[in-house]
Enzyme design. Structure first.
Site, short mmCIF file in Angstrom:
data_model
loop_
_atom_site.label_atom_id
_atom_site.label_comp_id
_atom_site.label_asym_id
_atom_site.label_seq_id
_atom_site.Cartn_x
_atom_site.Cartn_y
_atom_site.Cartn_z
N GLU A 117 0.83 -1.20 0.00
CA GLU A 117 0.00 0.00 0.00
C GLU A 117 0.87 1.26 0.00
O GLU A 117 1.89 1.30 0.68
CB GLU A 117 -0.90 0.02 1.25
CG GLU A 117 -1.91 -1.10 1.29
CD GLU A 117 -2.82 -1.05 2.52
OE1 GLU A 117 -2.75 -0.06 3.29
OE2 GLU A 117 -3.60 -2.00 2.70
N GLU A 184 -8.55 1.51 -4.53
CA GLU A 184 -9.62 1.13 -3.59
C GLU A 184 -10.36 2.36 -3.06
O GLU A 184 -9.74 3.36 -2.68
CB GLU A 184 -9.00 0.36 -2.40
CG GLU A 184 -10.03 -0.02 -1.34
CD GLU A 184 -9.52 -1.03 -0.32
OE1 GLU A 184 -8.37 -1.49 -0.43
OE2 GLU A 184 -10.31 -1.36 0.59
O1 KIV Z 1 -6.25 -7.36 1.57
C1 KIV Z 1 -7.07 -7.21 0.66
O2 KIV Z 1 -8.09 -7.91 0.56
C2 KIV Z 1 -6.83 -6.16 -0.32
C3 KIV Z 1 -7.88 -5.94 -1.36
C4 KIV Z 1 -8.99 -5.17 -0.79
C5 KIV Z 1 -7.33 -5.31 -2.57
O3 KIV Z 1 -5.85 -5.50 -0.26
#
Ligand code: KIV
Length: 284
Positions: A117, A184
């Site tokens: 991220e 997201e």
């Molecule tokens: O951990 C997860 O499920 C994610 C998705 C929402 C992309 O990062």
């Protein structure tokens, strides 16, 4: 199952082409099911913290747990590309530490790529991981590991300046060499703009219909969760309700003596039964 093994270059080449399907999975049966459905990418997401471990946030899951879940997924030998999430604090303590941790997801977990991220401030770490030959998927927008910094799980990029910053972040990730970017929790128009701005596939979750692909959490898409899902989720089944109904029938059959039946029991020939009853009858 996809006809052949899905690779990072194959996903990279899908920009603007056939849309990419990605779903999370955290264990062997989940990976088998996702792969049988022909899903392109299995993400061993840190959402495992919420949907499997019942934790409040993804901040509570660590690298060792992510490796165990990744290894379980890999045992299914999926044709889908397997991407493992780098959990919080596994890539924030310096590039060397981040490369070592990404390497553990690959060497011990069997991941074929990692996801992390963040935007421009993660570029040095992303470059170092790429330099170790580990493909990286980016993730911008509502990044759950920043829950406290964001002040909650809120749609991101609603204001012009924030949206501009996010576009810059996504551009930087693509230029650094990320092979795809998750977007997201943003307005649909921003999902569309980012998708136009970057030359790598975007994979949306709550980012509107114009991304190059879509991702959903396994438990959400199958209705295996609490029943309260975010607006962007479409549940294609209600497996939790079906599971409750099935286990209720089992309980009732156990209580009534209706399970197991004779067909569900082991038998020996009559003479052996008689012998056992004669020899052991008094033992009971
Ligand atoms: O951990 C997860 O499920 C994610 C998705 C929402 C992309 O990062």
């Amino acid at each position: 199952m996809a006809d052949e093994k899905v690779t990072v270059p194959a996903i990279r080449s899908r920009k603007g082409g056939t849309r990419i399907s990605m779903v999370t999975a955290y264990d062997y049966p989940g990976a088998v099911i996702a792969d049988r459905a022909g899903i392109d990418i299995i993400l061993v997401g840190d959402s495992v913290a919420n949907v499997v471990h019942g934790m409040e946030t993804t901040l509570e899951i660590g690298l060792d747990e992510m490796i165990i879940h990744t290894r379980a997924v890999k045992r299914a030998k999926p044709n889908a590309l397997v991407v493992a999430d780098m959990p919080w604090l596994s890539f924030h303590l310096g590039t060397e530490d981040a490369v070592r941790n990404a390497g553990r997801l690959v060497r011990e977990g069997g991941a074929e790529a990692v996801k992390l991220e963040g935007g421009r401030k993660r570029i040095p770490v992303i470059e170092a991981i790429l330099d170790a030959e580990i493909p990286v998927m980016g993730h911008v927008g509502l990044t759950p590991q920043s829950v406290h910094a964001m002040g909650g799980f809120k749609v991101q990029g609603r204001a012009v300046q924030a949206a501009r910053e996010m576009i810059e972040d996504a551009r930087a990730l693509a230029e650094a060499g990320c092979f795809a970017i998750v977007i997201e929790g943003v307005p649909d128009v921003l999902g569309q703009l980012i998708t136009k701005e970057v030359d790598v596939p975007t994979i949306g979750i709550g980012a509107g219909p114009d991304c190059d692909g879509q991702v959903l959490v396994f438990h959400d898409v199958l209705g295996l969760g609490s029943g309260r899902y975010p607006k962007f989720v479409r549940s294609y089944a209600s497996l939790a309700d079906e599971a409750v109904a099935a286990l209720s029938r089992f309980k009732s059959d156990v209580e009534s003596g209706g399970f197991p039946s004779s067909d569900e029991s082991y038998h020996v020939p009559d003479e052996v039964t008689a012998e056992l009853l004669k020899g052991l009858g008094s033992a009971g």
